[in-house]
Design a protein around this motif. Structure first.
Motif, short mmCIF file in Angstrom:
data_model
loop_
_atom_site.label_atom_id
_atom_site.label_comp_id
_atom_site.label_asym_id
_atom_site.label_seq_id
_atom_site.Cartn_x
_atom_site.Cartn_y
_atom_site.Cartn_z
N ASN A 482 39.75 28.92 50.42
CA ASN A 482 39.79 30.21 51.11
C ASN A 482 41.13 30.92 50.90
O ASN A 482 41.19 32.15 50.81
CB ASN A 482 39.53 30.03 52.61
N THR A 483 42.21 30.14 50.83
CA THR A 483 43.53 30.74 50.59
C THR A 483 43.55 31.42 49.22
O THR A 483 44.05 32.54 49.07
CB THR A 483 44.61 29.66 50.65
N ALA A 484 43.01 30.73 48.22
CA ALA A 484 42.94 31.33 46.88
C ALA A 484 42.01 32.53 46.87
O ALA A 484 42.26 33.53 46.19
CB ALA A 484 42.47 30.28 45.87
N LEU A 485 40.94 32.46 47.66
CA LEU A 485 39.99 33.58 47.72
C LEU A 485 40.65 34.83 48.30
O LEU A 485 40.42 35.95 47.81
CB LEU A 485 38.77 33.19 48.55
N LYS A 486 41.48 34.65 49.31
CA LYS A 486 42.18 35.81 49.90
C LYS A 486 43.09 36.47 48.86
O LYS A 486 43.18 37.69 48.78
CB LYS A 486 42.98 35.36 51.11
N ASP A 487 43.78 35.64 48.07
CA ASP A 487 44.63 36.20 47.01
C ASP A 487 43.79 36.94 45.99
O ASP A 487 44.19 37.99 45.46
CB ASP A 487 45.42 35.08 46.33
N TYR A 488 42.62 36.40 45.67
CA TYR A 488 41.73 37.06 44.72
C TYR A 488 41.30 38.43 45.23
O TYR A 488 41.30 39.41 44.48
CB TYR A 488 40.50 36.18 44.47
N LEU A 489 40.93 38.50 46.51
CA LEU A 489 40.49 39.79 47.08
C LEU A 489 41.64 40.80 47.10
O LEU A 489 41.44 41.99 46.86
CB LEU A 489 39.94 39.56 48.49
N THR A 490 42.85 40.32 47.40
CA THR A 490 44.02 41.20 47.35
C THR A 490 44.24 41.71 45.93
O THR A 490 44.59 42.88 45.71
CB THR A 490 45.27 40.46 47.84
N LEU A 491 44.04 40.83 44.96
CA LEU A 491 44.17 41.20 43.56
C LEU A 491 43.14 42.28 43.19
O LEU A 491 43.45 43.25 42.50
CB LEU A 491 43.97 39.96 42.69
N LYS A 492 41.94 42.10 43.68
CA LYS A 492 40.87 43.09 43.43
C LYS A 492 41.24 44.44 44.01
O LYS A 492 41.06 45.49 43.37
CB LYS A 492 39.56 42.58 44.03
N ASP A 493 41.80 44.46 45.25
CA ASP A 493 42.19 45.73 45.89
C ASP A 493 43.32 46.41 45.11
O ASP A 493 43.36 47.64 45.02
CB ASP A 493 42.64 45.46 47.32
N ALA A 494 44.23 45.61 44.55
CA ALA A 494 45.33 46.19 43.77
C ALA A 494 44.80 46.89 42.51
O ALA A 494 45.25 47.98 42.15
CB ALA A 494 46.34 45.11 43.39
N LYS A 501 51.78 46.39 39.55
CA LYS A 501 52.89 45.56 40.06
C LYS A 501 52.40 44.63 41.16
O LYS A 501 52.72 43.44 41.18
CB LYS A 501 54.02 46.46 40.57
N THR A 502 51.65 45.20 42.09
CA THR A 502 51.10 44.36 43.17
C THR A 502 50.14 43.33 42.58
O THR A 502 50.09 42.17 43.04
CB THR A 502 50.35 45.24 44.19
N ALA A 503 49.38 43.72 41.57
CA ALA A 503 48.44 42.80 40.94
C ALA A 503 49.17 41.61 40.32
O ALA A 503 48.73 40.46 40.47
CB ALA A 503 47.62 43.54 39.88
N GLN A 504 50.33 41.87 39.68
CA GLN A 504 51.09 40.79 39.06
C GLN A 504 51.64 39.83 40.12
O GLN A 504 51.60 38.61 39.96
CB GLN A 504 52.23 41.36 38.21
N LYS A 505 52.17 40.42 41.22
CA LYS A 505 52.69 39.58 42.31
C LYS A 505 51.57 38.74 42.92
O LYS A 505 51.74 37.56 43.22
CB LYS A 505 53.35 40.45 43.38
N THR A 506 50.41 39.37 43.12
CA THR A 506 49.29 38.66 43.73
C THR A 506 48.78 37.57 42.80
O THR A 506 48.34 36.50 43.24
CB THR A 506 48.15 39.64 44.06
N ALA A 507 48.81 37.83 41.47
CA ALA A 507 48.39 36.81 40.51
C ALA A 507 49.30 35.59 40.60
O ALA A 507 48.83 34.44 40.50
CB ALA A 507 48.41 37.39 39.10
#
Length: 558
Positions: A482-494, A501-507
């Motif tokens: 679930n922790t990885a999933l939250k990062d994935y969803l944040t990446l999708k929103d970026a 830039k946000t996408a790279q940090k989230t990755a």
């Protein structure tokens, strides 16, 4: 003073609790670990350690599996005296059960296949008519004036004014007056009107009236429905001009589309059960009366015609139909059949794994076969198998992977010999230092003994994002995921707002979350193999995103 006594009392209780805990827990953690090690006694003959999930791993020292990170167990000695050929892929009982390998007996079966067809209702082309005017003239009146109107034979459909008809009537009256002298002239005058499709009643009416009729009614020659109106009021007609297109729907055709691979199964007089989407709950039957000898170059289908009586006129043109033919392949009696799941494709050849009939040893051999017709869930085995042999039908890729790892014939390596597999190298499964030390001592040959069950081939692409059945995992693994999933969803929103830039940090954050997921929590082999493949894809994509500043490229990686 009282306050200090309370502290002393609390400390005493804590010390007593620690002592009692150690007594009931069997000593300290080090002692427990040693006891656990004593439970796994190394086999005195093999002197090897293996993984319960990946029995191809064989190490000289205990540790963790280099593939999944699970703790290695002693590799047991094989006590069988059976002769094992060099071509056999031997599996332990544990590996056989964990891979969920299932088998099926090769036997003779009925070469039947259920063929599903889609089609449409069409008018019987033999009952399509063009209603023409046999008299030249001008339309003065239309009795039938819209598409879909029902007409019957002999019904008035139009009235025309015809100068030619007036001349013909004059000739008839002249012939009547000289009928006794020239009877042949009278007969010829009547026949001229009959050629214009005037009935005897219409001609008799003209004779009785003793007057010339400037207009005459055109009668329908057919029964059916008007499919198309070709004239308007006031149009001038030539002899043979089309007034209406008429279709008789007492019999209709259902034209089904048969794919080229199914044509060999369909024969004249085969019974077709079909339903009409517009008439739910009613099952219709008909026989195949015609099979198109040509296949469409665009759609790759041929037309199959079924003739159906339609006295109630329920079946209307262009209605959709769904048909089923329970077909039998001709000249294929007593053919050997095998399940589709038993077959691996190499692009040119079909491969199966045949179980060797040992009493105790579980082993399979690679076999190339020639397949016949497709029976839906089965194939006809034309060559390469004998009745009574046993083939693997589930877990076939696991057997093939084991064959690849030990350098024997396999789907991807039909000539045999050791192969180098990419496997899952570079993935840190979090083993302890002892396991890592053991792993570092693996020979080059054993480093190749990595799990190839999930290696995707050009002929068998597994879509890991579209699994049919859910895989059950522990709650702890779910929480880490679930922790990885939250990062994935944040990446999708970026990416949705083009914020690279946000996408790279989230990755980067996603990579850290992935590194904390403990694969040892997966005790199911299917979950292991699935996660190893999926995590490899995620790590590759996330790494690409984190290291790339071009948003077009990072989006493609996402």
């Amino acid at each position: 003073m009282k306050k200090y006594k309370n502290y002393i009392l609390g400390a005493g209780i804590l010390i007593i609790g620690i002592i009692v805990g150690n007594v009931f827990s069997g000593g300290d953690s080090k002692g427990s670990h040693n006891e656990s090690e004593h439970e796994l006694v190394q086999d005195p003959v093999t002197q090897l350690w293996t993984c319960a999930m990946h029995p191809q791993i064989q190490l000289e020292e205990p540790g963790n599996c280099p593939i999944c990170g699970m703790e290695l167990i002693p590799m047991k000695t094989s006590t069988t005296s059976e002769k094992i050929s060099d071509e056999e892929i031997v599996l332990s009982e544990e590996a056989y059960q964990l891979a969920n390998i299932q088998t099926s007996v090769v036997e003779k079966g009925t070469t039947e296949k259920e063929i599903r067809l889609l089609g449409k209702v069409q008018p019987d082309e033999r009952n399509l008519y063009s209603q023409v005017s046999h008299i030249p003239g001008r339309i003065e009146r239309l009795y039938v004036n819209f598409t879909g109107e029902k007409v019957v034979r002999g019904q008035k459909i139009a009235r025309v004014y015809s100068p030619e008809l007036i001349s013909a009537q004059k000739e008839l009256f002249e012939a009547i007056r000289s009928k006794s002298i020239y009877p042949e002239l009278y007969t010829a005058s009547r026949n001229k009107l009959k050629l214009w499709k005037l009935t005897d009643n219409q001609i008799n009416s003209i004779e009785k009236s003793e007057g010339i009729q400037e207009q005459i009614d055109i009668l329908s020659d057919h029964n059916g429905y008007v499919m198309k109106r070709n004239v308007e009021l006031g149009d001038y007609l030539k002899e043979g001009s089309s007034l209406f297109d008429i279709a008789n729907l007492n019999t209709v055709w259902v034209m089904f589309d048969a794919y080229e691979a199914d044509i060999q199964w369909i024969h004249l007089n085969d019974v077709v059960d079909f339903t009409i989407q517009a008439i739910p709950g009613t099952l219709f039957k008909g026989k195949v009366t015609y099979i198109d000898p040509f296949v469409s170059s665009g759609s790759r289908v041929a037309k199959v015609r079924v003739e159906v009586p339609n006295p109630s006129q329920k079946l209307l043109p262009e209605m959709f139909a769904n048909g089923i033919i329970k077909a039998k392949l001709q000249n294929a009696k007593d053919a050997l059949v095998i399940p589709k799941s038993a077959v691996l494709w190499t692009g040119k050849k079909a491969v199966v794994y045949v179980k060797v009939p040992h009493e105790k040893t579980i082993s399979f051999v690679y076999r190339e076969i020639t397949l016949g017709a497709d029976l839906g869930d089965f194939y006809i085995a034309k060559d390469g198998l004998m009745e009574g042999e046993i083939v693997a039908t589930n877990g076939v890729f696991r057997i093939d992977a084991s064959a690849q790892l030990v350098g024997k014939k396999s789907m991807m390596n039909p000539e045999g010999g050791k192969v180098s597999l990419g496997g899952h190298a570079g993935m840190d499964m979090g083993g302890d230092s002892k396991g890592k030390e053991a792993n570092s001592k693996m020979s080059d040959e054993k480093m190749k003994n990595m799990d190839a069950a999930e290696v995707e081939t050009p002929t068998k692409k597994v879509d890991h994002a579209n699994m049919v059945n859910r895989i059950k995992v522990s709650k702890d693994f779910q929480n880490q995921l679930n922790t990885a999933l939250k990062d994935y969803l944040t990446l999708k929103d970026a990416f949705a707002v083009d914020d690279n830039k946000t996408a790279q940090k989230t990755a980067d954050a996603l990579l850290k979350s992935m590194s904390k997921i403990d694969m040892k929590l997966l005790s199911n082999m299917e979950a292991h193999n699935h996660w190893m493949t999926v995590s490899k894809e995620i790590l590759s994509s996330a790494t690409s995103i984190a290291n790339n500043s071009d948003i077009k490229k990072t989006k493609r990686s996402f």
